[in-house]
Design a protein around this motif. Structure first.
Motif, mmCIF file in Angstrom:
data_model
loop_
_atom_site.group_PDB
_atom_site.id
_atom_site.type_symbol
_atom_site.label_atom_id
_atom_site.label_comp_id
_atom_site.label_asym_id
_atom_site.label_seq_id
_atom_site.Cartn_x
_atom_site.Cartn_y
_atom_site.Cartn_z
ATOM 1 N N ARG A 131 5.756 63.531 -45.843
ATOM 2 C CA ARG A 131 6.687 64.192 -46.757
ATOM 3 C C ARG A 131 6.061 65.396 -47.438
ATOM 4 O O ARG A 131 4.911 65.353 -47.855
ATOM 5 N N ILE A 132 6.847 66.432 -47.554
ATOM 6 C CA ILE A 132 6.403 67.608 -48.283
ATOM 7 C C ILE A 132 7.469 67.913 -49.333
ATOM 8 O O ILE A 132 8.644 68.046 -48.999
ATOM 9 N N PRO A 133 7.096 67.997 -50.617
ATOM 10 C CA PRO A 133 8.105 68.281 -51.652
ATOM 11 C C PRO A 133 8.782 69.631 -51.409
ATOM 12 O O PRO A 133 8.183 70.551 -50.852
ATOM 13 N N LEU A 134 10.019 69.707 -51.869
ATOM 14 C CA LEU A 134 10.869 70.875 -51.598
ATOM 15 C C LEU A 134 10.201 72.187 -52.010
ATOM 16 O O LEU A 134 10.193 73.162 -51.261
ATOM 17 N N GLY A 135 9.616 72.173 -53.214
ATOM 18 C CA GLY A 135 8.980 73.388 -53.723
ATOM 19 C C GLY A 135 7.877 73.867 -52.805
ATOM 20 O O GLY A 135 7.730 75.055 -52.524
ATOM 21 N N GLU A 136 7.109 72.883 -52.280
ATOM 22 C CA GLU A 136 5.996 73.253 -51.408
ATOM 23 C C GLU A 136 6.478 73.731 -50.040
ATOM 24 O O GLU A 136 5.802 74.512 -49.365
ATOM 25 N N VAL A 137 7.660 73.238 -49.632
ATOM 26 C CA VAL A 137 8.224 73.708 -48.371
ATOM 27 C C VAL A 137 8.433 75.216 -48.427
ATOM 28 O O VAL A 137 8.014 75.955 -47.535
ATOM 29 N N PHE A 138 9.045 75.671 -49.530
ATOM 30 C CA PHE A 138 9.303 77.113 -49.658
ATOM 31 C C PHE A 138 7.990 77.881 -49.784
ATOM 32 O O PHE A 138 7.858 78.984 -49.273
ATOM 33 N N GLU A 139 7.017 77.231 -50.467
ATOM 34 C CA GLU A 139 5.707 77.858 -50.627
ATOM 35 C C GLU A 139 5.087 78.107 -49.248
ATOM 36 O O GLU A 139 4.580 79.196 -48.964
ATOM 37 N N GLY B 222 4.233 81.626 -46.896
ATOM 38 C CA GLY B 222 2.871 81.981 -46.505
ATOM 39 C C GLY B 222 1.788 81.261 -47.275
ATOM 40 O O GLY B 222 0.612 81.504 -47.061
ATOM 41 N N GLY B 223 2.135 80.344 -48.175
ATOM 42 C CA GLY B 223 1.117 79.632 -48.941
ATOM 43 C C GLY B 223 0.957 78.201 -48.442
ATOM 44 O O GLY B 223 1.199 77.907 -47.273
ATOM 45 N N GLY B 224 0.582 77.299 -49.357
ATOM 46 C CA GLY B 224 0.525 75.895 -49.035
ATOM 47 C C GLY B 224 -0.806 75.459 -48.427
ATOM 48 O O GLY B 224 -1.621 76.272 -48.010
ATOM 49 N N ALA B 225 -0.995 74.130 -48.388
ATOM 50 C CA ALA B 225 -2.224 73.572 -47.840
ATOM 51 C C ALA B 225 -2.230 73.666 -46.322
ATOM 52 O O ALA B 225 -1.173 73.741 -45.693
ATOM 53 N N GLU B 226 -3.420 73.633 -45.746
ATOM 54 C CA GLU B 226 -3.575 73.778 -44.290
ATOM 55 C C GLU B 226 -2.819 72.682 -43.529
ATOM 56 O O GLU B 226 -2.123 72.964 -42.556
ATOM 57 N N SER B 227 -2.928 71.434 -44.033
ATOM 58 C CA SER B 227 -2.276 70.317 -43.337
ATOM 59 C C SER B 227 -0.764 70.488 -43.364
ATOM 60 O O SER B 227 -0.063 70.219 -42.382
ATOM 61 N N GLN B 228 -0.270 70.975 -44.509
ATOM 62 C CA GLN B 228 1.185 71.192 -44.618
ATOM 63 C C GLN B 228 1.619 72.316 -43.681
ATOM 64 O O GLN B 228 2.644 72.218 -43.013
ATOM 65 N N ARG B 229 0.816 73.370 -43.647
ATOM 66 C CA ARG B 229 1.175 74.496 -42.782
ATOM 67 C C ARG B 229 1.303 74.049 -41.340
ATOM 68 O O ARG B 229 2.209 74.466 -40.617
ATOM 69 N N GLY B 230 0.420 73.176 -40.937
ATOM 70 C CA GLY B 230 0.458 72.675 -39.556
ATOM 71 C C GLY B 230 1.761 71.954 -39.266
ATOM 72 O O GLY B 230 2.468 72.274 -38.307
ATOM 73 N N ALA B 231 2.098 71.015 -40.141
ATOM 74 C CA ALA B 231 3.301 70.206 -39.912
ATOM 75 C C ALA B 231 4.548 71.078 -39.953
ATOM 76 O O ALA B 231 5.446 70.956 -39.120
ATOM 77 N N VAL B 232 4.572 71.978 -40.946
ATOM 78 C CA VAL B 232 5.777 72.786 -41.118
ATOM 79 C C VAL B 232 5.921 73.815 -40.015
ATOM 80 O O VAL B 232 6.941 73.875 -39.325
ATOM 81 N N LEU B 233 4.878 74.614 -39.847
ATOM 82 C CA LEU B 233 5.022 75.766 -38.959
ATOM 83 C C LEU B 233 4.967 75.385 -37.490
ATOM 84 O O LEU B 233 5.613 76.005 -36.656
ATOM 85 N N ASP B 234 4.178 74.354 -37.134
ATOM 86 C CA ASP B 234 4.047 74.047 -35.716
ATOM 87 C C ASP B 234 5.128 73.110 -35.207
ATOM 88 O O ASP B 234 5.547 73.199 -34.069
ATOM 89 N N VAL B 235 5.558 72.200 -36.055
ATOM 90 C CA VAL B 235 6.451 71.140 -35.555
ATOM 91 C C VAL B 235 7.870 71.259 -36.105
ATOM 92 O O VAL B 235 8.833 71.364 -35.345
ATOM 93 N N ARG B 236 7.971 71.261 -37.429
ATOM 94 C CA ARG B 236 9.314 71.077 -38.001
ATOM 95 C C ARG B 236 10.124 72.360 -38.061
ATOM 96 O O ARG B 236 11.322 72.343 -37.830
ATOM 97 N N LEU B 237 9.480 73.455 -38.401
ATOM 98 C CA LEU B 237 10.226 74.710 -38.536
ATOM 99 C C LEU B 237 10.891 75.129 -37.216
ATOM 100 O O LEU B 237 12.080 75.456 -37.201
ATOM 101 N N PRO B 238 10.168 75.118 -36.086
ATOM 102 C CA PRO B 238 10.842 75.532 -34.844
ATOM 103 C C PRO B 238 12.025 74.644 -34.505
ATOM 104 O O PRO B 238 13.065 75.133 -34.055
ATOM 105 N N ARG B 239 11.885 73.346 -34.743
ATOM 106 C CA ARG B 239 12.995 72.444 -34.444
ATOM 107 C C ARG B 239 14.212 72.774 -35.304
ATOM 108 O O ARG B 239 15.348 72.832 -34.817
ATOM 109 N N ALA B 240 13.956 73.027 -36.598
ATOM 110 C CA ALA B 240 15.065 73.378 -37.484
ATOM 111 C C ALA B 240 15.693 74.708 -37.071
ATOM 112 O O ALA B 240 16.925 74.857 -37.057
ATOM 113 N N LEU B 241 14.834 75.656 -36.679
ATOM 114 C CA LEU B 241 15.349 76.973 -36.281
ATOM 115 C C LEU B 241 16.219 76.869 -35.033
ATOM 116 O O LEU B 241 17.298 77.474 -34.956
ATOM 117 N N VAL B 242 15.745 76.112 -34.042
ATOM 118 C CA VAL B 242 16.544 75.934 -32.825
ATOM 119 C C VAL B 242 17.875 75.275 -33.191
ATOM 120 O O VAL B 242 18.930 75.640 -32.674
#
Lengths: 291, 357
Positions: free
Chosen positions: B51-59, B63-83
């Protein structure tokens, strides 16, 4: 435009619409074969004739809805099928027989569609559109119904809404296919009064198909009587609505007396014993002709 | 911009420079749907086993956020949501086009056979290009989407060709489409029976429509297709409004009816085929989104922009449910129907009107 073909005895009125050797069909036998016609500026012309005589077909061809099999239709001297259809729509408006609007469409939206030929993809709305729509609604007395759904109006109101759309289109010519069919008598008169007002106040040239001979006589400058795709009589109502023509065109035995109100000819039918059955004209059963 | 409040004309927001006229209600619907879409995308990214809190999702997105969060968001979840957003938008728009052209609320890519054509293409590759249902990288990453795209376009071409008789007649088009859908469905079932069990299992996964496998590799093609097709379609909205009248009226208003219908139908087929190629046949979005949009905006025909945004919202919400609800992860196509159907029925009952276009 002086092409020397103006109505005899008049000072060369401008001929707006012209059909030359027109041959029309819906894929089967010819409905209209070799018809010539001219429509002068500022006139109200009604086409009359029995069911299946080709009058609606002729009107569709004049409005470039039906491509001729032969001959041509000229708008201001130019072949209508060679013109850009949008340019035609700026000059010539038409109202099909029982037009269909999508369910739930408001009167304001219907009338707004009349502005379509004046709009482009990069300029979809301008203040002149607003002005034209407001005026069109006022002309037909529909300004109080702008937000009502077209399908919830009475027949007379609906027809007025459609005429408003044609008005918003702002054309100098208007073709009306049976504009008063399915209306009660009071609404018929109301719509034809509106048509006449458009003609006298805005100089709109009108060609319409009518079934009611007496109303046609009263509201038209010129009648064209058709039978089997040919024009049998053409002229002022008094010249066309004679007992002999009625027998020839409709196979109707009738008396023609002066209308006590307008002094135009009034047809009083006696009997229809002279009606012949024309299987070939009945078989050209295009929906527009089944009325 | 100016606000027009005169009586007797269509009220709305006039965007002066563009000469556009937008209705208040449509603006409100699109605005609310877009806000809901943004929230759904954020939730889509934030929720899950990690889980990533909403505020941190936007962060993270900014372009911010922790490295682990960036991985989950940018590599996995964001592309799926975009598609999901792109596919849903394409389906909503395609549905609005099909329904408007045919003047029939039931005309969707599924009913008209476009998705079945795409399915034939995809299942053919799955059955013949792989071994035991396992596809090599190329056949999987390019072969299936490409075959599905081709299948969808072929079905669209057949639909167009067979419906054409001195013009496109809406009623005829729906009947022909039902025929094409039946042929496509039977071809798919035949392919499933001739293949072995693994092939059938893999094909079934594709056939239910899923965003589970969507990654960055899928984004550019879909984004490009939707980015080109959607604006083209929206320019056609003006003509579409006139085409909803009878043919004679449309011609009288200076519309080249056959040309316009052909171009708009082609755009609809392309949009539906692209969406299906990217995510498999996600059902119900193309049918429901335009009808929901139509009722929310209270207009006479499916509004294109609102159908598009609502299609995206419906798809992302459905995929959010697919991803986060407990139990086995069901494909998104199941939830689009679960979410969309009751809502559409509610609107139908409330407006007490027949389904209209």
């Amino acid at each position: 435009m002086t092409d020397g073909t103006g109505v005899a005895g008049e000072a060369d009125p401008r001929q707006r619409l012209r059909a030359e050797q027109l041959r029309l069909s819906y894929g089967g036998p010819l409905v209209v074969d070799g018809l010539d016609l001219e429509v002068a500026e500022g006139t109200v012309t009604s086409v009359i004739g029995p069911n299946g005589c080709g009058k609606s077909t002729l009107l569709r061809a004049l409005g470039r809805l039906l491509a001729p099999k032969g001959g041509s239709v000229l708008l201001d001297g130019e072949r209508i099928d060679k013109m850009r259809t949008r340019e035609v729509a700026k000059v010539l408006g038409l109202l099909p027989q029982s037009p269909q609007a999508p369910e739930g469409l408001t009167v304001a939206d219907l009338v707004a569609r009349g502005r379509h030929p004046h709009q482009t993809w990069y300029r979809q709305w301008s203040s002149s559109d607003d002005a034209a729509i407001t005026e069109a609604l006022a002309q037909t007395g529909m300004d109080g119904y702008a937000e009502r759904a077209v399908d919830q109006l009475s027949g007379g109101q609906r027809q007025r809404a459609w005429i408003s759309m044609a008005l918003a289109q702002g054309t100098e010519l208007l073709l009306l296919d049976e504009p008063i069919t399915y209306l009660d008598l009071a609404h018929q008169v109301e719509v034809l009064d509106l048509v006449r007002r458009l003609n006298t106040e805005r100089r709109v040239t009108i060609v319409m198909v009518l079934h009611d001979l007496n109303l046609a006589a009263r509201y038209s400058d010129r009648l064209i009587a058709m039978r089997d795709g040919h024009i049998l009589a053409d002229g002022a109502p008094g010249e066309v609505l004679t007992e002999q023509h009625l027998a020839e065109v409709f196979g109707l035995q009738a008396m023609v007396v002066p209308d006590p109100v307008a002094a135009t000819p009034m047809v009083v039918p006696i009997s229809a014993t002279g009606v012949e059955h024309h299987p070939e004209s009945d078989s050209s059963n295009h929906p527009a002709e089944v009325a | 911009m100016s606000v027009d409040t005169r009586a007797g004309t269509t009220k709305g927001l006039a965007v002066g420079g563009l000469g556009l006229r937008l209705r208040w209600r449509t603006i409100l619907v699109v605005g609310c749907a877009a806000a809901l879409l943004l929230l759904a995308v954020a939730a889509h990214i934030g929720l899950g086993s990690y889980r990533i809190p909403l505020g941190e999702v936007f962060e993270v997105l900014l372009g911010g956020g922790a490295e682990s969060q960036r991985g989950a968001v940018l590599d996995v979840r964001l592309p799926r949501a975009l598609v999901g957003v792109l596919v849903g938008a394409a389906l909503g728009l395609a549905g609005a086009l099909f329904q408007s052209i045919s003047r029939n609320p039931l005309a969707s890519p599924d009913v008209l056979g476009i998705t079945w054509g795409a399915s034939v293409g995809a299942v053919t590759v799955i059955a013949f290009a792989g071994s035991y249902g396992q596809l090599s990288g190329f056949a999987d990453g390019v072969g299936v989407p490409l075959a599905s795209l081709l299948g969808g376009l072929l079905a669209g071409l057949a639909l167009y060709g067979l419906s054409w008789r001195r013009g496109i007649d809406g009623y005829r088009m729906v009947l022909i489409g039902i025929g094409i859908a039946a042929v496509g469905a039977n071809l798919v079932f035949w392919l499933l029976t001739v293949g072995d069990v693994q092939v059938a299992a893999r094909a079934m996964t594709w056939l239910t429509g899923s965003l589970a496998a969507a990654g960055w590799g899928d984004v550019p093609a879909v984004a490009l297709a939707v980015g080109v097709l959607a604006p083209l379609t929206l320019f056609g909205a003006r003509v579409l409004g006139v085409l909803r009248f009878g043919e004679d009226t449309a011609r009288g208003l200076g519309v080249r009816v056959n040309l316009s219908r052909t171009v708009l139908l082609l755009l609809a087929v392309l949009l539906a085929a692209v969406a299906t190629a990217a995510a498999g046949p996600i059902g119900f979005v193309a049918l429901a989104a335009p009808q929901i949009a139509l009722r929310l905006c209270a207009v006479a025909g499916p509004p294109l922009g609102a159908s598009m945004v609502l299609g995206a919202t419906l798809t992302v919400c459905a995929d959010l449910a697919a991803r986060t609800l407990p139990g086995v992860e069901l494909p998104v196509g199941v939830y689009t129907a679960v979410l969309g159907a009751p809502y559409l029925m509610f609107l139908l009952i409330r407006s007490r009107r027949e389904a209209r276009v």
